[in-house]
Design an enzyme around this catalytic site. Structure first.
Site, PDB file in Angstrom:
ATOM      1  N   GLU A 151      -6.218  -4.320 -21.794  1.00  0.00           N
ATOM      2  CA  GLU A 151      -4.855  -4.443 -21.293  1.00  0.00           C
ATOM      3  C   GLU A 151      -4.534  -3.307 -20.315  1.00  0.00           C
ATOM      4  O   GLU A 151      -5.310  -2.360 -20.199  1.00  0.00           O
ATOM      5  CB  GLU A 151      -3.899  -4.414 -22.494  1.00  0.00           C
ATOM      6  N   ASP A 173      -2.275 -10.660 -16.911  1.00  0.00           N
ATOM      7  CA  ASP A 173      -1.973  -9.263 -16.568  1.00  0.00           C
ATOM      8  C   ASP A 173      -3.188  -8.545 -15.968  1.00  0.00           C
ATOM      9  O   ASP A 173      -3.185  -7.325 -15.833  1.00  0.00           O
ATOM     10  CB  ASP A 173      -1.445  -8.505 -17.797  1.00  0.00           C
ATOM     11  N   ASP A 224     -14.596 -10.289 -27.058  1.00  0.00           N
ATOM     12  CA  ASP A 224     -13.467  -9.829 -27.873  1.00  0.00           C
ATOM     13  C   ASP A 224     -13.163 -10.773 -29.031  1.00  0.00           C
ATOM     14  O   ASP A 224     -13.711 -11.873 -29.112  1.00  0.00           O
ATOM     15  CB  ASP A 224     -12.216  -9.645 -26.990  1.00  0.00           C
ATOM     16  N   HIS A 250      -6.235  -8.497 -17.260  1.00  0.00           N
ATOM     17  CA  HIS A 250      -7.221  -7.975 -18.214  1.00  0.00           C
ATOM     18  C   HIS A 250      -8.549  -8.718 -18.133  1.00  0.00           C
ATOM     19  O   HIS A 250      -8.595  -9.889 -17.767  1.00  0.00           O
ATOM     20  CB  HIS A 250      -6.673  -7.947 -19.652  1.00  0.00           C
TER      21      HIS A 250
END
Ligand code: GLP
Length: 261
Positions: free
Chosen positions: A143, A136, A67, A138
């Site tokens: 997400e 979270d 990413d 990810h």
């Protein structure tokens, strides 16, 4: 999925580096998927050490990062381009032309994502994908509610991610709120996945990712569907796993792990 528990962060990072080194020695033109984040800094330091001290050769290796932020120049200190150069690429004998990250400055981001997918496919797919895990749950920037079959695309970052990564920027408004990320489906197609989690702040999310039900709310749970996924954790990150004794037994007794004790 296999889970390997190591005493501390240093040992866990070394094990991950040695697993990568083993694959690279077996296939010098390895297509290696790379990750960023504080957890990876130690892994890359170990790979640099293996390169310097044992001649681990990256000259034919091809890499694809998971990413990148949208809107940061590659020389911005917060960009993943910068991170990779700083922690790995400038310190090993990799050909910069063989290193790939999504370009968050592209004028047409959708096309950039399509091109990135095509490039991965043209290289024959990712052999080994290294992964961290966000607070979270990810993987990459997938997400909560990322489709489990998603492909490389632009994604709005979740508040938990902004909170987690914000301190890495001079101020919170400097942190981009969007990223380009390989999709969960893209990651699933890698031949092997290798996830590293360290520290007690990852314990709860790791337990949900490994032992909880599969849900797009925690994209790392999709790895339970992957046929060759290995999770390496230090004792702190593994502390909330229910089946620790079983995972330890496998690591101690299965011959495939003999070289790694
Ligand atoms: C970022 C990256 C993720 C990485 C996560 C973990 O959000 N996009 O790929 O897994 O950071 O970060 P850290 O290792 O700093 O906890």
């Amino acid at each position: 999925m296999e889970v390997i528990i190591q005493k501390d962060e240093d040992k866990a990072s070394l094990l991950v580096a040695r697993l990568i080194a083993k694959e690279l020695k077996a296939k010098p033109s390895l297509v290696l998927g790379l990750a960023t984040g504080r957890t990876m800094e130690r892994v890359y330091a170990k790979l640099v050490q293996l390169h310097r001290e044992e001649g681990l050769d990256f000259s034919l290796c091809r890499t694809f990062n998971l990413d990148e932020y949208v809107g940061l120049e590659s020389d911005h200190q917060g960009s993943y381009h910068f991170f990779m150069k700083q922690h790995l690429f400038s310190k090993i004998n990799i050909d910069p032309r063989n290193t790939h990250l999504p370009n968050g400055m592209a004028s047409d981001l959708a096309k950039e994502c399509e091109d990135y997918e095509r490039l991965i496919a043209d290289c024959g797919g990712i052999d080994l994908q290294l992964l961290g895990i966000g607070s979270d749950g990810h993987i990459g920037f997938n997400e909560p509610l990322s489709a489990l079959r998603s492909r490389t695309r632009e994604k709005a970052l979740a508040p938990a991610t902004i909170k987690q990564n914000g301190p890495l920027f001079e101020s919170l408004d400097q942190m981009p709120k969007r990223g380009l990320t390989m999709g969960v489906g893209t990651i699933q197609e890698s031949k092997h996945c290798l996830l590293l989690a360290t520290g007690k702040q990852k314990a709860a999310v790791l337990a949900r990712a490994v032992e909880g039900p599969i849900t797009s709310m925690i994209s790392a749970t999709a790895l339970q569907l992957h046929p060759h996924c290995c999770v390496v954790a230090d004792e702190a990150a593994a502390s909330k796993l229910q089946e620790q004794a079983y995972y330890r037994w496998i690591f101690e007794n299965e011959p495939e792990w003999d070289d790694f004790h």
